[in-house]
Scaffold this motif. Structure first.
Motif, mmCIF file in Angstrom:
data_model
loop_
_atom_site.group_PDB
_atom_site.id
_atom_site.type_symbol
_atom_site.label_atom_id
_atom_site.label_comp_id
_atom_site.label_asym_id
_atom_site.label_seq_id
_atom_site.Cartn_x
_atom_site.Cartn_y
_atom_site.Cartn_z
ATOM 1 N N ASP A 135 -9.257 3.814 -1.417
ATOM 2 C CA ASP A 135 -8.536 5.281 -1.842
ATOM 3 C C ASP A 135 -9.155 6.372 -1.018
ATOM 4 O O ASP A 135 -10.306 6.462 -0.840
ATOM 5 C CB ASP A 135 -8.820 5.457 -3.167
ATOM 6 N N LYS A 136 -8.244 6.880 -0.332
ATOM 7 C CA LYS A 136 -8.525 8.385 0.575
ATOM 8 C C LYS A 136 -8.226 9.538 -0.188
ATOM 9 O O LYS A 136 -7.012 9.811 -0.232
ATOM 10 C CB LYS A 136 -8.071 8.033 1.996
ATOM 11 N N VAL A 137 -9.094 10.297 -0.379
ATOM 12 C CA VAL A 137 -8.703 11.457 -1.256
ATOM 13 C C VAL A 137 -9.069 12.585 -0.253
ATOM 14 O O VAL A 137 -10.271 13.034 0.166
ATOM 15 C CB VAL A 137 -9.852 11.805 -2.399
ATOM 16 N N PRO A 138 -7.908 13.753 -0.128
ATOM 17 C CA PRO A 138 -8.079 14.500 1.029
ATOM 18 C C PRO A 138 -8.445 15.742 0.280
ATOM 19 O O PRO A 138 -8.408 16.022 -0.934
ATOM 20 C CB PRO A 138 -6.628 14.970 1.292
ATOM 21 N N SER A 139 -9.228 16.683 0.941
ATOM 22 C CA SER A 139 -9.489 18.121 0.613
ATOM 23 C C SER A 139 -8.698 19.206 1.237
ATOM 24 O O SER A 139 -8.473 19.064 2.515
ATOM 25 C CB SER A 139 -11.161 18.183 0.796
ATOM 26 N N ARG A 140 -8.044 19.868 0.391
ATOM 27 C CA ARG A 140 -7.102 20.917 0.946
ATOM 28 C C ARG A 140 -7.789 22.006 1.805
ATOM 29 O O ARG A 140 -7.120 22.956 2.465
ATOM 30 C CB ARG A 140 -6.058 21.472 -0.126
ATOM 31 N N THR A 141 -9.058 22.054 1.583
ATOM 32 C CA THR A 141 -9.725 23.217 2.340
ATOM 33 C C THR A 141 -10.456 22.979 3.758
ATOM 34 O O THR A 141 -10.938 23.761 4.495
ATOM 35 C CB THR A 141 -10.951 23.775 1.444
ATOM 36 N N LEU A 142 -10.101 21.486 4.068
ATOM 37 C CA LEU A 142 -10.443 21.096 5.550
ATOM 38 C C LEU A 142 -9.077 20.632 6.311
ATOM 39 O O LEU A 142 -8.168 20.161 5.606
ATOM 40 C CB LEU A 142 -11.696 20.041 5.351
ATOM 41 N N PRO A 164 0.832 -1.358 0.112
ATOM 42 C CA PRO A 164 0.024 -0.055 0.082
ATOM 43 C C PRO A 164 0.811 1.409 -0.007
ATOM 44 O O PRO A 164 2.005 1.076 0.253
ATOM 45 C CB PRO A 164 -0.794 -0.197 1.208
ATOM 46 N N ASP A 165 0.336 2.433 -0.520
ATOM 47 C CA ASP A 165 0.799 3.807 -0.122
ATOM 48 C C ASP A 165 0.407 4.334 1.183
ATOM 49 O O ASP A 165 -0.776 4.258 1.497
ATOM 50 C CB ASP A 165 0.330 4.674 -1.246
ATOM 51 N N VAL A 166 1.412 4.728 1.949
ATOM 52 C CA VAL A 166 0.981 5.323 3.237
ATOM 53 C C VAL A 166 0.909 6.883 3.099
ATOM 54 O O VAL A 166 1.228 7.572 2.235
ATOM 55 C CB VAL A 166 2.116 4.909 4.383
ATOM 56 N N ARG A 167 0.098 7.257 4.235
ATOM 57 C CA ARG A 167 -0.010 8.799 4.391
ATOM 58 C C ARG A 167 1.251 9.378 5.483
ATOM 59 O O ARG A 167 1.203 8.475 6.453
ATOM 60 C CB ARG A 167 -1.430 8.878 4.910
ATOM 61 N N VAL A 168 1.687 10.269 4.789
ATOM 62 C CA VAL A 168 2.733 11.006 5.630
ATOM 63 C C VAL A 168 2.553 12.326 6.045
ATOM 64 O O VAL A 168 2.311 13.069 5.166
ATOM 65 C CB VAL A 168 4.394 10.886 4.801
ATOM 66 N N ARG A 169 2.541 12.626 7.185
ATOM 67 C CA ARG A 169 2.238 14.124 7.889
ATOM 68 C C ARG A 169 3.284 14.244 9.006
ATOM 69 O O ARG A 169 3.479 13.673 9.937
ATOM 70 C CB ARG A 169 0.864 14.174 8.266
ATOM 71 N N SER A 170 3.736 15.405 8.740
ATOM 72 C CA SER A 170 4.910 15.875 9.523
ATOM 73 C C SER A 170 6.050 14.908 9.801
ATOM 74 O O SER A 170 6.483 14.570 10.888
ATOM 75 C CB SER A 170 4.135 16.177 10.995
ATOM 76 N N TYR A 171 6.562 14.239 8.845
ATOM 77 C CA TYR A 171 7.408 13.325 8.718
ATOM 78 C C TYR A 171 7.080 11.990 9.302
ATOM 79 O O TYR A 171 8.037 11.297 9.981
ATOM 80 C CB TYR A 171 8.856 14.133 9.353
ATOM 81 N N HIS A 172 5.887 11.786 9.663
ATOM 82 C CA HIS A 172 5.413 10.512 10.443
ATOM 83 C C HIS A 172 4.330 9.872 9.531
ATOM 84 O O HIS A 172 3.714 10.211 8.602
ATOM 85 C CB HIS A 172 4.629 10.781 11.813
ATOM 86 N N ILE A 173 4.357 8.346 9.506
ATOM 87 C CA ILE A 173 3.389 7.617 8.727
ATOM 88 C C ILE A 173 1.975 7.465 9.468
ATOM 89 O O ILE A 173 2.081 7.187 10.669
ATOM 90 C CB ILE A 173 4.046 6.133 8.527
#
Length: 286
Positions: free
Chosen positions: A108-115, A67-76
Motif C-alpha cells: 500500500d502506497k499512501v500519497p500526501s497531497r502536500t508534497l 493490483p491497483d495501478v497508479r495513474v498520473r497524467s493519463y499514464h500508468i
C-alpha cells in the motif's frame, strides 16, 4: 485480542499484533463483558478469534490477484496497492489429519497531497501467513498446532509538507507465534490445554544519521531517534468446561489455570535536534 484463547497483544505496548489472515478465520466474537477469568487484563472489551481446520476435500483459493495501478497524467506509473490472498487446505489423512494454510500479502502506497510526486508517498508492505494442523486422536480428543508468521515494513511514515520523506522514520516488525492446544472430553465436560510461544521484534529507524533541523518553514535532516525492541510471551492455559447444570435454572461452570511469562528488552539511540530561525540561525540544540 485472543486467537484460539491465546493472547496475541504485544506485551511491550499492549497493542494488537498482526491479525490472522481472513481465509483462516472461523469466527470472530466481540465480548463487551467477558466475565470468564481467562479474559483477564482487558480494559474495555475482548476480541476472540477462532480459526478453522482444513476441510474433507482439498481446495485452494486465490483472491484479489490483480493490483491497483497508479495513474498520473493519463499514464500508468507503477503500483498503488496490492492485496492478494491465497488459501489451501484439506485432509492429509482422511478422517484423521487435516491441514490448512493461508497467505496474505499487502502493498500500500499512501500519497500526501502536500508534497510533490514521486517524493510524497508512505510505503507499507507486509506478509501474513497462518498454518494449522488438526489431528483427531479419538472421538473425544483433538490435537491442534498452529504457526503464525507476519513480517511488515513501513518506510516514510506519514510524510507531509513540514516533514518530507528524509525526516520521517521507518518501521519494521516481525511477529512469530506458535501454539499447541488439545481438546479432550473428560468427566462430562471439555478440557482444553494450550501452550503458546510468541515473539515480537520491532525496529524504528531513520533515513540517515544527519541531525534533525526544525525551522518555521518545515523540518530538515533525518529523524532524531532509532529503537530496537524484542518482546516475548510464553503462556500455558488449562480450562475445564462442565456440561450445563440444570438446578433452579441453567448454570455454565468453567474453571482453570493460567501461567504466563513475559519479557521485554531493547535500546534507544537519540541524535541532536537543531532548532533554527527562518534565516538559518541556530537558536538551540537539544
Amino acid at each position: 485480542m485472543v486467537v484460539n484463547q491465546s493472547d496475541i497483544t504485544d506485551p511491550a505496548t499492549g497493542k494488537f499484533g498482526q491479525s490472522i489472515p481472513t481465509d483462516a478465520i472461523e469466527s470472530v466474537n466481540i465480548l463487551n463483558s467477558p466475565f470468564l477469568a481467562q479474559y483477564g487484563r482487558f480494559t474495555q472489551s475482548v476480541i476472540a478469534v477462532e480459526t478453522k481446520r482444513g476441510g474433507e476435500k482439498w481446495h485452494a483459493d486465490l483472491n484479489d490477484p490483480l493490483p491497483d495501478v497508479r495513474v498520473r497524467s493519463y499514464h500508468i506509473v507503477g503500483l498503488r496497492n496490492e492485496t492478494p490472498r491465497f488459501v489451501v487446505g484439506g485432509p492429509l489423512i482422511r478422517n484423521r489429519l487435516y491441514f490448512i494454510s493461508s497467505l496474505q500479502y499487502l502493498l500500500d502506497k499512501v500519497p500526501s497531497r502536500t508534497l510533490g510526486f514521486p517524493h510524497n508517498e508512505s510505503k507499507q508492505e507486509s506478509v501474513n501467513s497462518f498454518s494449522q494442523l488438526d489431528y483427531i486422536l479419538s472421538d473425544k480428543q483433538i490435537l491442534s498446532a498452529t504457526f503464525h508468521f507476519s513480517p511488515q515494513h513501513t518506510n516514510f511514515i506519514n510524510p507531509d509538507y513540514f516533514n518530507p520523506q528524509p525526516v520521517t522514520p521507518s518501521y519494521a516488525q516481525q511477529n512469530y507465534a506458535g501454539t499447541v492446544f488439545d481438546r479432550l472430553g473428560f468427566l462430562n465436560g471439555l478440557v482444553v490445554s494450550s501452550v503458546s510461544l510468541q515473539r515480537f521484534d520491532v525496529t524504528v529507524g531513520a533515513q540517515g544519521t544527519a541531525d534533525m533541523i526544525m525551522t518555521p518553514l518545515g523540518n530538515q535532516g533525518n529523524f532524531f531517534g532509532s529503537q530496537v525492541r524484542a518482546s516475548s510471551r510464553t503462556a500455558w492455559l488449562e480450562t475445564w468446561s462442565l456440561a450445563p447444570l440444570r438446578l433452579a435454572g441453567t448454570h455454565l461452570v468453567k474453571m482453570g489455570t493460567s501461567l504466563t511469562d513475559v519479557s521485554d528488552q531493547g535500546h534507544f539511540t537519540y541524535r541532536p535536534i537543531d532548532i533554527e530561525s527562518a534565516t538559518g540561525l541556530l537558536e538551540e540544540q537539544i
